[in-house]
Scaffold this motif. Sequence first.
Motif, short mmCIF file in Angstrom:
data_model
loop_
_atom_site.label_atom_id
_atom_site.label_comp_id
_atom_site.label_asym_id
_atom_site.label_seq_id
_atom_site.Cartn_x
_atom_site.Cartn_y
_atom_site.Cartn_z
N ALA A 73 -0.51 -16.58 -14.47
CA ALA A 73 -0.30 -17.16 -13.14
C ALA A 73 -0.41 -16.13 -12.03
CB ALA A 73 1.07 -17.84 -13.10
N THR A 74 -0.56 -14.86 -12.41
CA THR A 74 -0.55 -13.78 -11.42
C THR A 74 -1.93 -13.15 -11.34
OG1 THR A 74 1.74 -13.31 -12.06
CG2 THR A 74 0.61 -11.65 -10.73
N ALA A 75 -2.42 -13.01 -10.14
CA ALA A 75 -3.68 -12.29 -9.94
C ALA A 75 -3.35 -10.91 -9.36
CB ALA A 75 -4.58 -13.05 -8.98
N VAL A 76 -4.09 -9.92 -9.82
CA VAL A 76 -3.93 -8.56 -9.30
C VAL A 76 -5.27 -8.10 -8.76
CG1 VAL A 76 -3.43 -6.15 -9.88
CG2 VAL A 76 -2.05 -7.98 -10.87
N LEU A 77 -5.25 -7.57 -7.54
CA LEU A 77 -6.46 -7.02 -6.94
C LEU A 77 -6.37 -5.50 -6.92
CD1 LEU A 77 -7.12 -9.22 -3.77
CD2 LEU A 77 -7.97 -9.49 -6.10
N ARG A 78 -7.50 -4.86 -7.15
CA ARG A 78 -7.57 -3.41 -7.08
C ARG A 78 -8.45 -3.01 -5.91
NH1 ARG A 78 -10.36 -0.82 -11.94
NH2 ARG A 78 -12.19 -0.59 -10.61
N LEU A 79 -8.02 -1.98 -5.20
CA LEU A 79 -8.78 -1.45 -4.06
C LEU A 79 -8.80 0.06 -4.21
CD1 LEU A 79 -10.08 -1.79 -1.22
CD2 LEU A 79 -7.75 -1.69 -0.27
N ASP A 80 -9.98 0.62 -4.38
CA ASP A 80 -10.07 2.07 -4.56
C ASP A 80 -9.91 2.77 -3.21
OD1 ASP A 80 -10.46 1.81 -7.29
OD2 ASP A 80 -12.63 1.62 -7.08
N LEU A 81 -9.24 3.92 -3.25
CA LEU A 81 -9.06 4.73 -2.04
C LEU A 81 -10.31 5.56 -1.83
CD1 LEU A 81 -5.37 5.95 -2.51
CD2 LEU A 81 -6.22 4.25 -0.88
N ALA A 82 -11.18 5.10 -0.93
CA ALA A 82 -12.43 5.82 -0.67
C ALA A 82 -12.65 5.94 0.83
CB ALA A 82 -13.60 5.11 -1.35
N GLU A 83 -12.63 4.80 1.51
CA GLU A 83 -12.81 4.79 2.97
C GLU A 83 -11.42 4.66 3.59
OE1 GLU A 83 -16.46 3.08 5.70
OE2 GLU A 83 -15.98 2.11 3.83
#
Lengths: 231, 231
Positions: free
Chosen positions: A156-166
């Motif tokens: 029931a849980t979605a996880v988003l990943r965001l790389d530290l680049a900009e």
Amino acid sequence: MDSAAPPPPYPPSDLTVPTRLRERASYDRAVVHGILDDGYVCHLGFVRDGRPVVLPTLYARSGERLYVHGSTGSRPLRGASAGLAVCLTVTHVDGLVLARSAFHHSLNYRSVVVHGTARQVTDPAEKSAALDAIVEQVVPGRAADSRRANSRELAATAVLRLDLAEVSAKIRTGGPSDEPEDAALPYWTGVVPVTRGHGQPLPADDLDPAVALPGYLTADRPAPGAPHGAA
Amino acid sequence: MDSAAPPPPYPPSDLTVPTRLRERASYDRAVVHGILDDGYVCHLGFVRDGRPVVLPTLYARSGERLYVHGSTGSRPLRGASAGLAVCLTVTHVDGLVLARSAFHHSLNYRSVVVHGTARQVTDPAEKSAALDAIVEQVVPGRAADSRRANSRELAATAVLRLDLAEVSAKIRTGGPSDEPEDAALPYWTGVVPVTRGHGQPLPADDLDPAVALPGYLTADRPAPGAPHGAA
């Protein structure tokens, strides 16, 4: 002796170089990480039907990755399987800067702005670790002292990943900077510190009195948004 | 006896009705105003070259209008003369909600999300009043106790107006809500209040010692982000 070179700064880009007050900008990884580690609520921006949407949400940093989570039914997360363009911003207010002139009033603050494409985490191990990291970001020590998510809850849980680049940080510290010709004006001038902390934990009504307050809630832990090393 | 009907709530719209946790949403004007009046930093989202941008900025509420300001050289403000689609979000974190299960961990918070089109304020009287309102939003009593902006400073400052029309609040209060089958787990559960306040004002190095700390900085004024009436 540590002879390793410090990691290189984040490369500036059109999106991360401000048009003004550039002297407040920083691309230093340690500076960026420190600001991110001092908080747990970000403001996540995305575009829906051509219009901007900004929602507050929890986040965690793990190395050069940020994670945010939400219900699989929420709109931004539903759209993120193919990648969602986001701007994730974290802000700490440290002080009110009162100049003699209204124009030079300001805030002391530390903020980080991350641009990038958020993607849904599908690997079960990474997803589970990300959820632990989000709990730990809010209350260090808590993930191991709670029931981990079961398979139904994970689904029931979605996880988003965001790389530290900009990425860029922006920081203002110090006192007011008035015009020289205003120095004799009869107004008080200086900085009012903004403080943040935790009150006494309030047990739930149904807490078994035999369960003691855990050490990670009694220790003199840093307040959210407080600079590292501050009282 | 006041027989006036309370003002009608903000009409819900596609943008302001959440897809989930609808029971946390409110469109009540007094609730929305109260949350906005408890803060002074918002996160302003807009779209640039098709991508989202979220920047922290000061705001003030004046009736059913919000004002934000910035340099006339800043990118979002330069583009706003013809109207800029924005999402303005204000968030206060009130408590950490520690459930027995990681899944039911949460925050107690109050947030307001405003969608709309921001426009540059061109009327000099409205612009001047908006700048006063922004100073007053941060430190009530300060606008009259500082030097007002002169014509050069006014020309260098852009003010955007955003009407409160497409608006919603979201609030979570109270304790954790664990699954019944988790009630006997041996984990501490409850709420850790998050507090915010002001430290002792720090005078600027060049402050004339004859200038006393003004009453609006010594009074027991509410802390930013603290609920009205809270200690």
